[in-house]
Design a protein around this motif. Structure first.
Motif, PDB file in Angstrom:
ATOM      1  N   ARG A   7       0.811  -1.215   0.000  1.00 33.90           N
ATOM      2  CA  ARG A   7       0.000   0.000   0.000  1.00 33.90           C
ATOM      3  C   ARG A   7       0.845   1.266   0.000  1.00 33.90           C
ATOM      4  O   ARG A   7       0.621   2.170  -0.793  1.00 33.90           O
ATOM      5  CB  ARG A   7      -0.942  -0.013   1.196  1.00 33.90           C
ATOM      6  N   GLU A   8       1.789   1.369   0.865  1.00 42.49           N
ATOM      7  CA  GLU A   8       2.603   2.590   0.978  1.00 42.49           C
ATOM      8  C   GLU A   8       3.743   2.615  -0.035  1.00 42.49           C
ATOM      9  O   GLU A   8       3.956   3.608  -0.712  1.00 42.49           O
ATOM     10  CB  GLU A   8       3.146   2.729   2.400  1.00 42.49           C
ATOM     11  N   ASP A  10       4.190   1.095  -2.905  1.00 39.75           N
ATOM     12  CA  ASP A  10       3.839   1.134  -4.324  1.00 39.75           C
ATOM     13  C   ASP A  10       3.571   2.551  -4.819  1.00 39.75           C
ATOM     14  O   ASP A  10       3.771   2.852  -5.990  1.00 39.75           O
ATOM     15  CB  ASP A  10       2.636   0.250  -4.613  1.00 39.75           C
ATOM     16  N   ARG A  11       3.146   3.420  -3.919  1.00 40.89           N
ATOM     17  CA  ARG A  11       2.888   4.807  -4.309  1.00 40.89           C
ATOM     18  C   ARG A  11       4.154   5.512  -4.803  1.00 40.89           C
ATOM     19  O   ARG A  11       4.070   6.457  -5.578  1.00 40.89           O
ATOM     20  CB  ARG A  11       2.276   5.582  -3.148  1.00 40.89           C
ATOM     21  N   ALA A  12       5.305   5.032  -4.370  1.00 46.94           N
ATOM     22  CA  ALA A  12       6.567   5.643  -4.804  1.00 46.94           C
ATOM     23  C   ALA A  12       6.730   5.563  -6.318  1.00 46.94           C
ATOM     24  O   ALA A  12       7.390   6.417  -6.921  1.00 46.94           O
ATOM     25  CB  ALA A  12       7.751   4.961  -4.113  1.00 46.94           C
ATOM     26  N   TYR A  13       6.105   4.584  -6.934  1.00 48.15           N
ATOM     27  CA  TYR A  13       6.236   4.403  -8.380  1.00 48.15           C
ATOM     28  C   TYR A  13       5.397   5.400  -9.179  1.00 48.15           C
ATOM     29  O   TYR A  13       5.510   5.465 -10.405  1.00 48.15           O
ATOM     30  CB  TYR A  13       5.930   2.957  -8.770  1.00 48.15           C
ATOM     31  N   ASN A  14       4.583   6.189  -8.482  1.00 45.48           N
ATOM     32  CA  ASN A  14       3.880   7.276  -9.165  1.00 45.48           C
ATOM     33  C   ASN A  14       4.870   8.251  -9.784  1.00 45.48           C
ATOM     34  O   ASN A  14       4.537   8.969 -10.714  1.00 45.48           O
ATOM     35  CB  ASN A  14       2.958   8.030  -8.205  1.00 45.48           C
ATOM     36  N   ARG A  15       6.107   8.237  -9.287  1.00 44.18           N
ATOM     37  CA  ARG A  15       7.134   9.140  -9.814  1.00 44.18           C
ATOM     38  C   ARG A  15       7.354   8.934 -11.303  1.00 44.18           C
ATOM     39  O   ARG A  15       7.660   9.876 -12.022  1.00 44.18           O
ATOM     40  CB  ARG A  15       8.443   8.992  -9.049  1.00 44.18           C
ATOM     41  N   TYR A  17       5.006   8.067 -13.556  1.00 44.03           N
ATOM     42  CA  TYR A  17       3.928   8.793 -14.224  1.00 44.03           C
ATOM     43  C   TYR A  17       4.184  10.297 -14.190  1.00 44.03           C
ATOM     44  O   TYR A  17       3.999  10.992 -15.188  1.00 44.03           O
ATOM     45  CB  TYR A  17       2.572   8.526 -13.550  1.00 44.03           C
ATOM     46  N   LYS A  18       4.603  10.779 -13.023  1.00 41.60           N
ATOM     47  CA  LYS A  18       4.859  12.220 -12.863  1.00 41.60           C
ATOM     48  C   LYS A  18       5.972  12.689 -13.789  1.00 41.60           C
ATOM     49  O   LYS A  18       5.889  13.773 -14.366  1.00 41.60           O
ATOM     50  CB  LYS A  18       5.211  12.543 -11.414  1.00 41.60           C
ATOM     51  N   TYR A  63      -5.700  -3.086  -5.465  1.00 40.17           N
ATOM     52  CA  TYR A  63      -5.618  -1.659  -5.163  1.00 40.17           C
ATOM     53  C   TYR A  63      -7.004  -1.029  -5.080  1.00 40.17           C
ATOM     54  O   TYR A  63      -7.282  -0.218  -4.192  1.00 40.17           O
ATOM     55  CB  TYR A  63      -4.776  -0.931  -6.212  1.00 40.17           C
ATOM     56  N   SER A  67      -8.642   0.631  -1.717  1.00 34.92           N
ATOM     57  CA  SER A  67      -9.018   2.033  -1.728  1.00 34.92           C
ATOM     58  C   SER A  67     -10.519   2.236  -1.548  1.00 34.92           C
ATOM     59  O   SER A  67     -10.956   3.013  -0.695  1.00 34.92           O
ATOM     60  CB  SER A  67      -8.562   2.660  -3.053  1.00 34.92           C
TER      61      SER A  67
END
Length: 118
Positions: A7-8, A10-15, A17-18, A63, A67
């Motif tokens: 959960r926490e 995996d959000r690092a991989y939003n980088r 997309y950014k 996910y 959520s």
């Protein structure tokens, strides 16, 4: 999928997309925000979250389940409503199997060799 779910972390991989597609990411975030706006929609947020949860269960997206289960509860859903949502998703998924089974019978007819009658 559970082995990959963090959960926490995996959000690092939003980088990615950014960095690579910020315009598409922004459009998606804006779209998602509009769909799940707390006000201004005809379907109350709790029900939209329960619909999203049912879709997540049906598509087996860890996910989405994580959520939307939490968001549904925050929007006022009870455990009974979560349970009924899971059963609705189960019925729809099973119904899909039933309906696609009929499609298999229909498509299999193409493989039937006609019997010649004399």
């Amino acid at each position: 999928m559970g082995d990959f779910f963090d959960r926490e972390g995996d959000r690092a991989y939003n980088r990615v997309y950014k960095a690579e597609t910020p315009d598409i990411l922004r459009a998606w975030v804006d779209f998602d925000s509009a769909v799940f706006a707390s006000q201004g929609r005809d379907i109350p947020l709790k029900f939209r979250e329960l619909i999203a949860l049912a879709v997540g269960i049906t598509t087996q997206c860890t996910y989405c389940i994580d959520s939307h289960a939490q968001k549904a509860v925050r929007a006022g859903a009870s455990e009974a409503e979560l349970a009924e949502t899971a059963w609705v998703a189960t019925a729809i998924r099973a119904g899909g199997g039933f309906a696609h089974g009929r499609l298999a019978f229909k498509l299999a007819e193409d493989a039937i060799v006609p019997v010649h009658q004399h």
